[in-house]
Design an enzyme around this catalytic site. Structure first.
Site, short mmCIF file in Angstrom:
data_model
loop_
_atom_site.label_atom_id
_atom_site.label_comp_id
_atom_site.label_asym_id
_atom_site.label_seq_id
_atom_site.Cartn_x
_atom_site.Cartn_y
_atom_site.Cartn_z
N LYS A 26 -2.29 6.99 1.51
CA LYS A 26 -2.30 7.55 2.92
C LYS A 26 -1.25 8.42 2.98
O LYS A 26 -0.14 8.11 3.29
CB LYS A 26 -1.91 5.89 3.76
N GLU A 60 -16.20 6.86 3.72
CA GLU A 60 -15.53 6.21 5.05
C GLU A 60 -15.48 7.15 6.21
O GLU A 60 -15.89 8.59 6.21
CB GLU A 60 -13.95 5.68 4.72
N ARG A 64 0.99 -1.12 0.23
CA ARG A 64 -0.06 -0.02 0.01
C ARG A 64 0.87 1.35 0.14
O ARG A 64 0.46 2.18 -0.53
CB ARG A 64 -0.96 -0.06 1.12
C1 LIG Z 1 -5.34 3.83 7.63
C2 LIG Z 1 -6.58 4.34 7.08
C3 LIG Z 1 -7.68 3.35 7.25
C4 LIG Z 1 -7.58 2.04 7.86
O1 LIG Z 1 -6.66 1.22 7.20
P1 LIG Z 1 -6.29 -0.08 8.05
O2 LIG Z 1 -5.26 -0.54 6.82
O3 LIG Z 1 -7.11 -1.13 8.16
O4 LIG Z 1 -5.51 0.32 9.25
C5 LIG Z 1 -8.87 3.88 6.77
N1 LIG Z 1 -9.09 4.99 6.08
C6 LIG Z 1 -7.91 5.84 6.29
C7 LIG Z 1 -8.44 7.14 5.52
C8 LIG Z 1 -6.79 5.59 6.39
O5 LIG Z 1 -5.84 6.43 6.43
#
Ligand SMILES: *Cc1c(COP(=O)(O)O)cnc(C)c1O
Length: 353
Positions: A195, A231, A92
């Site tokens: 991210k 989300e 990722r």
């Molecule tokens: C990190 C994150 C998540 C959760 O991802 P995981 O891999 O399950 O920890 C969800 N949404 C956003 C915007 C994130 O930055």
């Protein structure tokens, strides 16, 4: 920066109040760093300093070339230390790097540095039964000085760790979240899939507003039509409708490793999964809802209030999490702690610590 050899000196045992640690920064012994310079990644360096040396004109500081990850290591009942799905995080952050025109960190370097960061800070891994874990935070930043807008040619990738307390200090209980059309966190085909810190900066205002109104988080809608669920700030969203696990399909949300894992567990358990558009109105028909991410695994949702329409979607009338959410939560936590069989091979056991 001081570059030291990992030493074999026995460190004293820590007596932290593991069960009451916040989700915050606790200084540890070491962090690990790797620089990309002259077109290649260098040696992995170990540091005891918790500061970095960065040019004041670096692209990370001016133009937001910053990406990160979050994963955890757990001490199991059998004493073993397990890191959950680190290859997924390695992949990722490479996608995030491509999205922000940064240099992708090779998966091998990422994984080796995760192992090293955990091994070197073994005394900060909370004991089994405390509910606490070792949070692992990899990040990459653009280091090249530039006043004009362009991507860096030099990068720093580093990993710090911090012990964090149990997410649910008062038990696995639902909280309320809200929908607010006044704010967008990301653009429709923007950086939501990556991210990056900028998405978080863009969510602080709405997040603070929601907290002031007494909600734990904002449930963002798709930024184009404001019709479908996207989300929850730092976590993905799912709901259970007629026994089916439904979760938004969207190009403006981050593909969560936890959500992906929950979907796989649903398949194992014979629970149908649908990844699709979910309208706001559909919330009236769901039996359970939750936010999912590394921090909490699942954070159950009790009520979702639409601030603009005044509609209140009561998900949990009795104030308890639903049966499916509870089952998934226990199963995933069990796998992370070595209590349930890791049939998918998600854990990496860090030996001899
Ligand atoms: C990190 C994150 C998540 C959760 O991802 P995981 O891999 O399950 O920890 C969800 N949404 C956003 C915007 C994130 O930055």
């Amino acid at each position: 920066m001081q570059n030291i050899e990992p030493n074999m000196i026995m460190k004293e045992e820590l007596n932290l109040d593991w069960a009451n640690l916040p989700f915050g920064y606790v200084p540890t012994d070491y962090n690990v760093r790797c620089y990309y310079r002259d077109g290649k990644w260098g040696e992995i360096e170990v540091s005891t300093s918790d500061t970095i040396n960065i040019h004041m004109a670096a692209t990370a500081l001016h133009y937001g070339q910053e990406i990160f990850e979050g994963l955890k290591a757990f001490r199991g009942r059998d004493g073993k230390v397990r890191v959950f799905r680190m290859e997924e995080n390695a992949q990722r952050i490479r996608r995030s790097a491509e999205g922000l025109c940064m240099e992708p960190v090779p998966t091998e370097i990422f994984c080796e540095m995760v192992r090293k960061a955990v091994e070197l800070n073994a005394r900060f891994i909370p004991p089994y039964g405390s509910g606490a874990s070792l949070y692992i935070r990899p990040l990459e930043i653009g280091m090249t000085p530039s006043v004009g807008v362009k991507s860096a040619t030099e990068y720093l990738f580093m990993i710090l760790v911090s012990p964090v307390g149990p997410y649910f200090k008062t038990g696995f209980k639902p909280t309320n979240i809200c929908i607010m059309r006044e704010y967008d966190r990301v653009a429709p085909k923007g950086t939501g899939r990556f991210k990056t810190g900028g998405n978080y900066a863009a969510s602080l205002k709405s997040g603070n507003h929601a907290h002031e109104l007494g909600y734990s988080a904002v449930l963002y809608l798709d930024p184009r039509d404001k019709k479908y669920l996207d989300e929850c700030g730092p976590a993905n969203f799912f709901a259970i409708k007629n026994g089916v696990y439904i979760t938004p399909a969207s190009e403006s949300i981050l593909p969560s490793v936890t959500n992906k894992s929950l979907m796989a567990l649903c398949e194992d358990l014979g629970i149908k999964v649908e990844q699709r558009h979910i309208t706001v109105e559909e919330l009236a028909e769901v039996e359970e809802a939750g936010a999912c991410g590394t921090a909490a695994v699942i954070s159950p949702v009790g009520e979702i209030d639409d601030i603009d329409t005044g509609e209140k979607y009561i998900i949990s009338a009795d104030g308890n999490p639903g049966a499916v959410s509870t089952r998934l939560y226990n199963l995933l936590r069990g796998i992370q702690l070595g209590e349930e069989e890791d049939t998918h091979g998600w854990n990496t056991v860090i030996e001899n610590i």
